[in-house]
Motif scaffolding. Structure first.
Motif, PDB file in Angstrom:
ATOM      1  N   THR A 135       2.407   8.130  -4.494  1.00 52.41           N
ATOM      2  CA  THR A 135       2.607   8.150  -3.048  1.00 52.41           C
ATOM      3  C   THR A 135       3.772   7.259  -2.641  1.00 52.41           C
ATOM      4  O   THR A 135       4.465   7.550  -1.683  1.00 52.41           O
ATOM      5  CB  THR A 135       1.334   7.706  -2.306  1.00 52.41           C
ATOM      6  OG1 THR A 135       0.913   6.451  -2.814  1.00 52.41           O
ATOM      7  CG2 THR A 135       0.224   8.725  -2.479  1.00 52.41           C
ATOM      8  N   TYR A 136       4.018   6.200  -3.376  1.00 54.09           N
ATOM      9  CA  TYR A 136       5.158   5.321  -3.085  1.00 54.09           C
ATOM     10  C   TYR A 136       6.474   5.941  -3.530  1.00 54.09           C
ATOM     11  O   TYR A 136       7.514   5.698  -2.928  1.00 54.09           O
ATOM     12  CB  TYR A 136       4.992   3.964  -3.768  1.00 54.09           C
ATOM     13  CG  TYR A 136       3.807   3.193  -3.269  1.00 54.09           C
ATOM     14  CD1 TYR A 136       3.766   2.712  -1.967  1.00 54.09           C
ATOM     15  CD2 TYR A 136       2.707   2.965  -4.086  1.00 54.09           C
ATOM     16  CE1 TYR A 136       2.664   2.015  -1.496  1.00 54.09           C
ATOM     17  CE2 TYR A 136       1.606   2.264  -3.625  1.00 54.09           C
ATOM     18  CZ  TYR A 136       1.593   1.796  -2.334  1.00 54.09           C
ATOM     19  OH  TYR A 136       0.514   1.117  -1.869  1.00 54.09           O
TER      20      TYR A 136
ATOM     21  N   THR B 140       0.149   5.996  -8.193  1.00 57.27           N
ATOM     22  CA  THR B 140       1.153   5.296  -7.386  1.00 57.27           C
ATOM     23  C   THR B 140       2.254   6.237  -6.917  1.00 57.27           C
ATOM     24  O   THR B 140       3.248   5.796  -6.348  1.00 57.27           O
ATOM     25  CB  THR B 140       1.784   4.145  -8.192  1.00 57.27           C
ATOM     26  OG1 THR B 140       2.391   4.704  -9.364  1.00 57.27           O
ATOM     27  CG2 THR B 140       0.749   3.105  -8.564  1.00 57.27           C
TER      28      THR B 140
ATOM     29  N   ARG C  80      15.028   2.950  -3.104  1.00 61.58           N
ATOM     30  CA  ARG C  80      14.406   3.105  -4.424  1.00 61.58           C
ATOM     31  C   ARG C  80      14.688   1.899  -5.311  1.00 61.58           C
ATOM     32  O   ARG C  80      13.810   1.427  -6.035  1.00 61.58           O
ATOM     33  CB  ARG C  80      14.894   4.382  -5.108  1.00 61.58           C
ATOM     34  CG  ARG C  80      14.362   5.617  -4.477  1.00 61.58           C
ATOM     35  CD  ARG C  80      14.707   6.890  -5.250  1.00 61.58           C
ATOM     36  NE  ARG C  80      14.136   8.021  -4.564  1.00 61.58           N
ATOM     37  CZ  ARG C  80      12.854   8.337  -4.572  1.00 61.58           C
ATOM     38  NH1 ARG C  80      12.000   7.610  -5.240  1.00 61.58           N
ATOM     39  NH2 ARG C  80      12.413   9.378  -3.903  1.00 61.58           N
TER      40      ARG C  80
ATOM     41  N   TYR D 258      12.923  -1.478  -3.278  1.00 61.37           N
ATOM     42  CA  TYR D 258      11.471  -1.507  -3.113  1.00 61.37           C
ATOM     43  C   TYR D 258      10.678  -0.958  -4.291  1.00 61.37           C
ATOM     44  O   TYR D 258       9.530  -1.329  -4.484  1.00 61.37           O
ATOM     45  CB  TYR D 258      11.055  -0.781  -1.831  1.00 61.37           C
ATOM     46  CG  TYR D 258      11.553  -1.494  -0.604  1.00 61.37           C
ATOM     47  CD1 TYR D 258      11.036  -2.737  -0.251  1.00 61.37           C
ATOM     48  CD2 TYR D 258      12.555  -0.953   0.175  1.00 61.37           C
ATOM     49  CE1 TYR D 258      11.507  -3.416   0.862  1.00 61.37           C
ATOM     50  CE2 TYR D 258      13.024  -1.624   1.309  1.00 61.37           C
ATOM     51  CZ  TYR D 258      12.498  -2.857   1.632  1.00 61.37           C
ATOM     52  OH  TYR D 258      12.963  -3.527   2.732  1.00 61.37           O
ATOM     53  N   LEU D 259      11.288  -0.061  -5.053  1.00 58.52           N
ATOM     54  CA  LEU D 259      10.556   0.521  -6.178  1.00 58.52           C
ATOM     55  C   LEU D 259      11.046   0.011  -7.530  1.00 58.52           C
ATOM     56  O   LEU D 259      10.510   0.388  -8.560  1.00 58.52           O
ATOM     57  CB  LEU D 259      10.629   2.060  -6.124  1.00 58.52           C
ATOM     58  CG  LEU D 259      10.040   2.704  -4.866  1.00 58.52           C
ATOM     59  CD1 LEU D 259      10.201   4.208  -4.911  1.00 58.52           C
ATOM     60  CD2 LEU D 259       8.575   2.326  -4.692  1.00 58.52           C
TER      61      LEU D 259
ATOM     62  N   TYR E 267       7.166  14.942   2.524  1.00 59.95           N
ATOM     63  CA  TYR E 267       6.376  13.928   1.828  1.00 59.95           C
ATOM     64  C   TYR E 267       5.001  14.483   1.451  1.00 59.95           C
ATOM     65  O   TYR E 267       4.573  14.382   0.297  1.00 59.95           O
ATOM     66  CB  TYR E 267       6.226  12.685   2.703  1.00 59.95           C
ATOM     67  CG  TYR E 267       5.309  11.637   2.108  1.00 59.95           C
ATOM     68  CD1 TYR E 267       5.775  10.798   1.108  1.00 59.95           C
ATOM     69  CD2 TYR E 267       4.000  11.520   2.538  1.00 59.95           C
ATOM     70  CE1 TYR E 267       4.937   9.850   0.548  1.00 59.95           C
ATOM     71  CE2 TYR E 267       3.154  10.572   1.977  1.00 59.95           C
ATOM     72  CZ  TYR E 267       3.628   9.735   0.992  1.00 59.95           C
ATOM     73  OH  TYR E 267       2.791   8.810   0.435  1.00 59.95           O
TER      74      TYR E 267
ATOM     75  N   LEU F  59       8.171   8.020  -0.756  1.00 56.37           N
ATOM     76  CA  LEU F  59       8.448   7.403   0.547  1.00 56.37           C
ATOM     77  C   LEU F  59       9.941   7.245   0.858  1.00 56.37           C
ATOM     78  O   LEU F  59      10.365   7.531   1.984  1.00 56.37           O
ATOM     79  CB  LEU F  59       7.734   6.060   0.670  1.00 56.37           C
ATOM     80  CG  LEU F  59       6.235   6.130   0.923  1.00 56.37           C
ATOM     81  CD1 LEU F  59       5.622   4.734   0.882  1.00 56.37           C
ATOM     82  CD2 LEU F  59       5.936   6.797   2.257  1.00 56.37           C
TER      83      LEU F  59
END
Length: 160
Positions: free
Chosen positions: A79-80, A77, A130, A133-134, A61, A83
């Motif tokens: 960083t997300y 963004t 993914r 949440y994304l 990461y 994850l």
């Protein structure tokens, strides 16, 4: 000596994560770390694969975030985006612990099956995260492509 081997293994697996194939979903990568982590855990069974998975999830990461900042110059963004990949490495470590380590598997055929199925389910967990949440769009055509790549990785693991 044990800590030194663990450190070298972590570094090699983390570096191998830089070699990857993008597959149809934004920021979803299938990396050579699959093979490196599997080989390390099968060859050096004195380490806990769950702990290795957790450590690799963090090192990978941070490497991805640092490289992104160097290349793009902005954290944004992103960083997300990296994850969910962390969940892959932890899930893979758990699967290795519950199968190869628990049942003391050494035969190439057994390791091949565990690697293939473990990689596939760990990647499904990452893809699911993914999508949920994304908000990435799931495309069912990813599954045959993913399976083919993981088949190649499982074969490479056995070769190593």
């Amino acid at each position: 000596m044990r800590v030194k081997r663990l450190f070298i293994g972590i570094v090699l697996i983390s570096i191998s994560s830089l070699f990857y194939l993008d597959i149809l979903i934004s920021d979803f990568r299938v990396t050579f770390a699959l093979v490196a982590m599997g080989a390390f855990l099968c060859l050096y069974r004195k380490v806990n694969p769950i702990v290795v998975g957790i450590i690799i999830s963090f090192t990978t990461y941070f490497i991805r975030v640092i490289l992104h900042v160097i290349q793009v110059g902005d954290l944004g963004t992103i960083t997300y985006a990296f994850l969910p990949e962390m969940a892959f490495y932890v899930a893979y470590g758990i699967i290795i612990k519950l199968t190869i380590y628990r049942f003391n598997l050494y035969k190439s055929e057994d390791i091949f099956v565990v690697a293939l199925i473990g990689d596939f389910f760990s990647n499904i967990i990452e893809i699911t995260l993914r999508v949920i949440y994304l908000g990435h769009v799931f495309n069912s055509t990813i599954l045959p492509t993913l399976f083919l790549f993981l088949l190649i990785c499982a074969i490479l693991l056995i070769v190593f």
